[in-house]
Design an enzyme around this catalytic site. Structure first.
Site, PDB file in Angstrom:
ATOM      1  CB  ALA A   1      -8.241  28.424  43.778  1.00  0.00           C
TER       2      ALA A   1
ATOM      3  N   GLY B   1      -6.409  28.057  38.786  1.00  0.00           N
ATOM      4  CA  GLY B   1      -6.401  26.633  39.120  1.00  0.00           C
ATOM      5  C   GLY B   1      -7.119  25.803  38.067  1.00  0.00           C
TER       6      GLY B   1
ATOM      7  CD  GLU C   1      -2.275  26.763  38.742  1.00  0.00           C
ATOM      8  OE1 GLU C   1      -3.273  27.141  39.417  1.00  0.00           O
ATOM      9  OE2 GLU C   1      -1.110  26.860  39.153  1.00  0.00           O
TER      10      GLU C   1
ATOM     11  CD  GLU D   1      -3.672  31.807  39.130  1.00  0.00           C
ATOM     12  OE1 GLU D   1      -3.477  32.376  38.041  1.00  0.00           O
ATOM     13  OE2 GLU D   1      -3.924  30.593  39.236  1.00  0.00           O
TER      14      GLU D   1
END
Ligand code: 3HC
Length: 692
Positions: A66, A105, A108, A128
């Site tokens: 992210a 992310g 992911e 994370e």
């Protein structure tokens, strides 16, 4: 080729659609990238001529996560979950093509693709936790479904990146393709999937890897215990574990709800804000406004070290470990031999612990040259002086080096206290002189204070900063002042800790408060570990200080089984009645009134003067930015990352207005030690003005 948006293109290679992202530096999932993915996949799905879709990135890496800079801002564009649903539910196979790092992310997104191919140098991970977070885009539910519970627990609570080989073995990657030929490899893989009519595998539907752990809380309990020491104080590791438990025990959609709830808690919390600050601070610290990135550097191929003591030996090991040979100088042969024997012992211990094979010890030792002749340093590119702290002796050494060593070399001192400008005056080339302040044990501690003197050249600074990285340290550029940055802050805390125990708090009270705050050890436990008799002498002791009194009673710290604490045979400390008596009597004789002292006062008096001193350091230009001071204390003194560093703590956890108010309060009671820094006053005045 269709340009989907600024950062995304869609092409077709035969019957394979290729969605390509190009959002430097790391293809982070910004609003733009999410939009590009969403629209790009929509178009690829709509293209009937495309039988499968490859997702690939330009630049140095696959999606690295992210966009951390977007946290805390209002969401824009399609959400990540929407993008993922579009990919996972695509009616044709989607293959993620991974190079560089697929992180957070990014991984992911790869995990909602039906297949993943990687190049051998690629790495995958969910880091994370290092930002005080958990994977919030299904990673907590999908990773264990692929790798099994044990690996997922380990990867998510450590944030470790898995190699391509490991990813392949654990099922994270379906194939490894040739380095440099990712696109071709991914297209060929996709074509085969189409030809074989292979299924559109959705990780969310898998159960085989998690079923075995269902209804077995003991697996998680054991894991919690195994990481408890390392993760003390951090919220995120526990939250990650709870998500994996949910993945095991709940249906996928229910697990996703747990993930969403816990992610929200973390992302809006103080710890993650602090850890995100540290992430950027770690990158900022390498940037020096007046030393441009392209500053020429000295090629350091050989290092000379003066002093084979604990410090000299430890410093030398860093360079040898990085493949740079070291010549180490001592005055007397016995001291040289003893120093090198300690280095060998350290290497042997590492080998015994399995860090490297025993043969490696000899290989590394072969990179050391011992000598008693300073002249042997003549052709070395970097010389580091690591002898005892005495200005005259150091100046003498630098004067000699100036005559011996070739021009263009760096002349560094490891002083932790002396004025480097003055040391530089002993040479005719002050531009070559710099401080390299290593922390003990020098082969272990991550921090390197790089001390810029008045005349140090940019070339010498730039080279020192790069060298720090090369030897695995975090280099922080600081200016010449007593204690530089780290010890200057430490001195504030030490002074107050010493005062507090005379005013009525006991050493174990002070230590407990600081330990509970998250520091690895309080000042008195630290003194006991280091030895109270460092620099103390029985013959010259005047019995005047508390330290004199303790040392005279042979309470010299852990090594004598007693210091501020009593120690049992396993060196487990307990509060000492004797010490309590000594302290109370000492205070009484000096008419210092003993009183009950609250934990809050201990914390404030130990920490706020550090914050205040940080502002003085900034005022004087001895550190480039507040976040550099944070890095010094995180890397060198074990300040907990989840509290962001002392300056972050002052500004964000306490608030500068309160810091100032408390400093003024204590100044009234205890005087000038608490005098607020002008910069602190100015900042508070400014923010009050802004607030109207
Ligand atoms: N968001 C925003 N900026 C990022 C970023 C990210 N995720 N990752 C890196 N950057 C920036 C850095 O700040 C740096 O900026 P600068 O040049 O202005 O200083 C630049 O990209 C290059 O980064 P590095 O200097 O770190 O480059 P390296 O090549 O050494 O390392 C890396 C690359 C391994 C990708 C490293 O940057 C890294 O570890 N990044 C963070 C990865 C991460 O934590 N991802 C998870 C994010 S949270 C998340 O995904 C939540 C999700 O679950 C919902």
């Amino acid at each position: 080729m269709t340009q989907i948006n600024e950062v995304t293109t869609l092409t077709r290679e035969g019957d394979i659609a290729v969605v390509t992202l190009n959002s430097p530096p790391v293809n982070a999932l910004s609003a733009n990238v999410r939009e590009g993915l969403f629209e790009g996949f929509k178009a690829a799905i709509a293209d009937d001529a495309a039988k499968a879709i490859v997702l690939i990135c330009d630049g140095r890496t696959f999606i690295a996560g992210a966009d951390i800079t977007e946290f805390g801002q209002a969401p824009k564009g399609p959400g990540l979950h929407e993008v993922q649903a579009m990919i996972e539910d695509a009616p044709k196979p989607v293959v993620a093509a991974v190079h560089g790092t697929a992180l957070g992310g990014g991984l992911e997104v790869a995990l909602v693709c039906h297949y993943r191919v990687v190049v051998p140098s690629a790495r995958m991970g969910l880091p994370e936790v290092n930002l005080g977070l958990l994977p919030g885009a299904g990673g907590t539910q999908r990773l264990p479904r692929v790798t099994g519970v044990e690996k997922a627990l380990e990867m998510m609570t450590s944030g470790r990146h898995a190699s391509a080989k490991e990813a392949h073995e654990s099922g994270l990657a379906d194939a490894i393709v040739e380095e440099g030929k990712l696109l071709e490899g991914a297209i060929a893989f996709a074509q085969k999937i189409v030809a074989d009519n292979a299924p559109l595998t959705k990780i969310r539907e898998r159960d085989d890897k998690v079923a075995g752990a269902r209804g077995k809380p003991e697996i998680f309990e054991a894991f919690r215990k195994s990481i408890a020491r390392k993760t003390r104080g951090f919220l995120a590791p526990e939250y990650n574990i709870q998500c994996i438990e949910a993945a095991v025990n709940l249906p996928f959609d229910e697990g996703m709800k747990v993930e969403a709830k816990l992610f929200r808690e973390l992302v809006t919390g103080e710890q993650s804000a602090a850890q995100r600050h540290v992430f950027f601070a770690e990158r900022q610290v390498a940037k020096i406004p007046d030393v441009p990135k392209d500053t020429p550097q000295i090629d350091v191929k050989s290092v000379g070290i003066i002093g084979a003591g604990t410090m000299g030996g430890g410093i030398a090991m860093n360079f040898v470990n990085a493949g740079i040979p070291v010549t180490i100088v001592e005055q007397a042969q016995e001291r040289l031999d003893a120093g090198l024997a300690v280095v060998r012992k350290n290497y042997e211990n590492s080998a015994k612990r399995g860090r490297f094979p025993m043969e490696e010890v000899d290989k590394r030792m072969a990179m050391f040259t011992g000598t008693t002749n300073l002249e042997d340093l003549a052709d070395k590119d970097l010389i580091i002086e690591a002898i005892f702290e005495n200005m005259d002796v150091k100046k003498d050494v630098f004067g000699k080096l100036d005559k011996i060593v070739k021009q263009g070399s760096i002349l560094a001192t490891n002083t932790s206290a002396l004025d480097i400008d003055e040391i530089a005056t002993a040479t005719t080339r002050p531009e070559a002189v710099i401080g390299l302040h290593f922390f003990s044990p020098a082969n272990v501690m991550k921090l390197l204070e790089i001390v810029r003197a008045d005349k140090t050249s940019n070339e010498v600074i730039a080279t020192s900063m790069s060298l720090a990285k090369k030897i695995g340290k975090v280099g922080v550029l600081v200016g010449v002042c007593p204690g530089f940055v780290g010890n200057r802050l430490l001195a504030q805390r030490q002074r107050e800790a010493n005062k507090l125990i005379l005013e009525g708090a006991m050493p174990w009270d002070v230590d407990r408060v600081l330990f509970d705050f998250g520091l690895p050890m309080g000042p008195f436990a630290m003194s006991d570990l280091a030895g109270l008799d460092l620099g103390w002498n029985k013959e010259t002791s005047k019995g005047e200080t508390l330290r004199d009194l303790l040392c005279e009673r042979d309470r010299r710290g852990q090594k004598t089984g007693a210091g501020f604490y009593d120690y049992d045979e396993n060196r487990v400390p307990s509060p000492s009645k004797e010490v309590e008596g000594i302290i109370r009597q000492y205070a009484e004789e000096r008419q210092i009134q003993q009183r009950e002292i609250s934990d809050e006062e201990i914390l404030e008096r130990c920490l706020l003067p550090m914050v205040n001193e940080g502002y003085k350091i900034l005022e004087e230009g001895k550190a480039i930015r507040a976040s550099d001071i944070d890095i010094v204390w995180i890397m060198g003194y074990g300040w907990p990352r989840y509290r962001g560093g002392p300056m972050w703590y002052g500004e964000n956890s306490v608030g500068l207005e309160k810091v100032l108010e408390r400093m003024q309060h204590y100044e009234e009671k205890h005087g000038a030690d608490f005098k607020p820094a002008a910069m602190l006053e100015d900042l508070v005045a400014e923010s009050k003005k802004k607030a109207g």
